[in-house]
Design a protein around this motif. Structure first.
Motif, PDB file in Angstrom:
ATOM      1  N   LEU A  36       0.957  -1.220   0.106  1.00 18.12           N
ATOM      2  CA  LEU A  36      -0.060   0.142   0.019  1.00 18.12           C
ATOM      3  C   LEU A  36       0.878   1.280   0.007  1.00 18.12           C
ATOM      4  O   LEU A  36       0.543   2.285  -0.552  1.00 18.12           O
ATOM      5  CB  LEU A  36      -0.994  -0.008   1.094  1.00 18.12           C
ATOM      6  N   THR A  88       0.491   5.201  -2.104  1.00 18.63           N
ATOM      7  CA  THR A  88      -0.330   6.211  -1.564  1.00 18.63           C
ATOM      8  C   THR A  88       0.909   7.059  -0.685  1.00 18.63           C
ATOM      9  O   THR A  88       1.898   6.366  -0.283  1.00 18.63           O
ATOM     10  CB  THR A  88      -1.307   5.819  -0.519  1.00 18.63           C
ATOM     11  N   VAL A 141      -5.263   6.202  -3.416  1.00 19.28           N
ATOM     12  CA  VAL A 141      -4.471   5.280  -3.464  1.00 19.28           C
ATOM     13  C   VAL A 141      -4.214   4.842  -4.972  1.00 19.28           C
ATOM     14  O   VAL A 141      -5.542   4.962  -5.665  1.00 19.28           O
ATOM     15  CB  VAL A 141      -5.042   3.813  -2.784  1.00 19.28           C
ATOM     16  N   ILE A 198      -9.290   4.869   3.571  1.00 21.98           N
ATOM     17  CA  ILE A 198      -8.180   3.777   4.138  1.00 21.98           C
ATOM     18  C   ILE A 198      -8.534   3.317   5.545  1.00 21.98           C
ATOM     19  O   ILE A 198      -8.274   4.179   6.541  1.00 21.98           O
ATOM     20  CB  ILE A 198      -6.663   4.329   3.797  1.00 21.98           C
ATOM     21  N   ARG A 217      -7.915   0.239   8.779  1.00 21.14           N
ATOM     22  CA  ARG A 217      -6.952  -0.800   9.158  1.00 21.14           C
ATOM     23  C   ARG A 217      -7.774  -1.440  10.052  1.00 21.14           C
ATOM     24  O   ARG A 217      -7.297  -1.252  11.512  1.00 21.14           O
ATOM     25  CB  ARG A 217      -5.805  -0.286   9.825  1.00 21.14           C
ATOM     26  N   PHE A 244      -5.284  -3.574   5.557  1.00 20.48           N
ATOM     27  CA  PHE A 244      -5.936  -2.585   5.119  1.00 20.48           C
ATOM     28  C   PHE A 244      -7.427  -2.816   4.222  1.00 20.48           C
ATOM     29  O   PHE A 244      -7.356  -3.722   3.317  1.00 20.48           O
ATOM     30  CB  PHE A 244      -5.228  -1.566   4.127  1.00 20.48           C
ATOM     31  N   LEU A 295      -9.920  -0.581   1.661  1.00 15.72           N
ATOM     32  CA  LEU A 295      -9.991   0.306   0.931  1.00 15.72           C
ATOM     33  C   LEU A 295     -11.588   0.533   0.280  1.00 15.72           C
ATOM     34  O   LEU A 295     -11.717  -0.148  -0.464  1.00 15.72           O
ATOM     35  CB  LEU A 295      -8.823   0.208  -0.337  1.00 15.72           C
TER      36      LEU A 295
END
Lengths: 126, 371
Positions: free
Chosen positions: B159, B163, B180, B187, B189, B198, B200
């Motif tokens: 990732l 990003t 991203v 985003i 977690r 993660f 998205l």
């Protein structure tokens, strides 16, 4: 998806080899192995067991489900594939070769088997 | 109910990858691409890429959004800071669990609730009804988002290459807006695999581009597409409950060993408060069935609904079971009577299609990653 021409098939997705000295080899098709997903446990019939065409003789367990194993032919079990018991993934990686399940001394000709072409038709569109 | 399955924005892509598709809560979802065991191991050791677009997003906005959530849910949402997320439950008046949820606080007066696909409509209806007396708008955002997840030890690196967002500053159970691979994304977690990872949230029209960018970024480190089948074995090893298995309307959070999500100390009433107070008291005086782990001594896999037995008596029930790729043995989660629920309890087994198979009782989780 392969369907070897030299084998016979059942609606329950087993294959049956040519008979050599009265003995035929049985396994499940690549189509069935793909549908099951990773096979993790195989319960096979034992040497000396009598199996009957169309009846259950064991089970195959995969990550998601458990499926009954049907015998495509009647007869007596002369060998079960110990390699598959030890490493059930063989059913996925080589369903027509090293992943065979058992050998049976057939007592009568199977009545309800399909040719490769018929079996391919049966599984097409799935 | 419509019978045509719903398709995610990534449907054509899954099919081009040769995915085995399955119906899940009315959605056509990838079950696996090749071997589910390989996908599982990839997530444990490298990285996996999931399409989770079937999850149900519901947004609450307005000055009393947080008050509405505090009333509708059992958690204390007023203590969630901007950019943070909270795991919580929504319960019935009788304390039964309607669903388990993650609530993200996206802004001062903006919250996103993520419900399980199978419960999205029920949760939307309940939130709409429960928020009616508050100055807040409840919006059905199920079609506004596609959801991709990249999970596994390599996921931060993958990732980070796509990003500028501050991933190091993004703690477990946090979410922040960012970009991203050129795509605007929320985003988060908040993994469900036992690994770092993660989620998205992106507009559906950007899903394919993002999937392809992640695939390319993960090429060198062994990222693979991963389906729902390995997701189930990953969460099971991590001891994480799945709605419909470990959590149902027949159980309160206290029955599920998750009483900690119920916050009685918050101000005001909330749906289920009285029933849950009684349930908390009952749980403290007489231990209910306890959620435990079971590890097989043999090779047969216990499945949901199978009875847990001791000396011929039924002492519990399996809620989830699968072969564990990490342990190399079948494992299960089960609700077991308290007297047989201690780790190491002897003589406990599972009735598998008529045979008693011995199982070892263990504390959850089965697997914990090395931080």
């Amino acid at each position: 998806m392969s369907t070897p021409e030299n084998l016979r098939y059942t609606k329950e997705h087993e294959w049956l080899s040519d008979v050599v000295d009265g003995v035929a080899t049985v396994g499940i098709t690549e189509f069935a192995a793909n549908a099951l997903g990773d096979v993790v446990y195989a319960q096979l019939p034992a040497v000396g067991d009598t199996v009957t065409e169309g009846e259950t003789c064991g089970e195959l367990e995969s990550t998601k489900s458990v499926s009954d194993l049907y015998s495509p032919v009647s007869g007596e079990i002369v060998e079960a594939n110990q390699d598959v018991v030890d490493d059930p993934a063989l059913v996925n990686t080589a369903p027509f070769e090293g992943g065979w399940l058992f050998k049976v001394r057939i007592s009568e000709e199977p009545k309800d088997v399909l040719s490769a072409e018929e079996y391919t038709k049966l599984t097409a569109g799935n | 109910m419509s019978t045509a399955p719903r398709l995610t924005a990534l449907d054509a892509l899954h099919r081009s990858l040769g995915a085995t598709m399955t119906d899940f809560a009315g959605w056509d979802m990838p079950l696996r691409y090749a071997s589910e065991r390989d996908e599982h191991n990839a997530v444990r050791t490298r990285a996996g890429l999931f399409d989770l677009s079937h999850m149900g997003e519901i947004t609450l906005t307005g000055p009393e959004a947080v008050k509405a959530l505090d009333y509708a849910l059992v958690g204390n949402i007023s203590t969630v800071g901007v950019g943070r997320a909270r795991y919580t439950h929504i319960c019935q008046e009788d304390g039964g669990i309607v669903d388990d949820l993650i609530v993200y606080r996206l802004g001062e007066t903006e919250y996103m609730v993520v419900a399980n696909a199978s419960n999205a409509q029920v949760v939307l209806d309940a939130l709409t009804e429960r928020a009616a007396g508050f100055d807040t708008e409840v919006r059905d955002d199920r079609d506004a988002y596609a959801l991709l997840a990249v999970q596994g030890p390599e996921s931060p690196g993958i990732l980070a290459s796509l990003t500028d967002a501050d991933l190091d500053g993004l703690k477990y159970y946090a979410g922040l807006p960012g970009t991203v691979a050129g795509v605007p994304a929320l985003i988060a977690r908040t993994g469900y695999t036992g690994e770092d990872g993660f989620e998205l949230f992106v507009a559906p029209e950007h899903a394919v581009a993002l999937w392809q960018a992640l695939t390319k970024a993960g090429e060198g480190v062994g990222l693979v597409p991963a389906g729902l089948s390995c997701r189930d074995t990953l969460r099971l090893e991590a001891g994480m409950p799945l709605y419909g298995h470990e959590l149902t309307t027949a159980l309160t959070p206290f029955d599920a060993g998750l009483g900690r999500v119920v916050k009685f100390e918050k101000e005001g009433d909330f749906v289920g408060r009285a029933a849950l107070e009684a349930a908390a008291e009952k749980a403290a005086t007489k231990a209910p069935r306890k959620l435990v782990g079971l590890i097989a001594e043999g090779r047969r896999v216990p499945r949901a609904g199978f009875p847990v037995t001791f000396g011929g008596e039924v002492v519990g029930e399996v809620t989830s079971g699968a072969p564990s790729p990490t342990l190399g043995k079948p494992i299960a989660m089960a609700y077991v009577d308290a007297e047989h629920a201690a780790p190491g309890a002897s003589g406990v087994g599972v009735d598998i299609r008529g045979t008693h198979e011995p199982y070892e009782v263990v504390a959850l989780p089965f697997y914990k990653r090395q931080k």
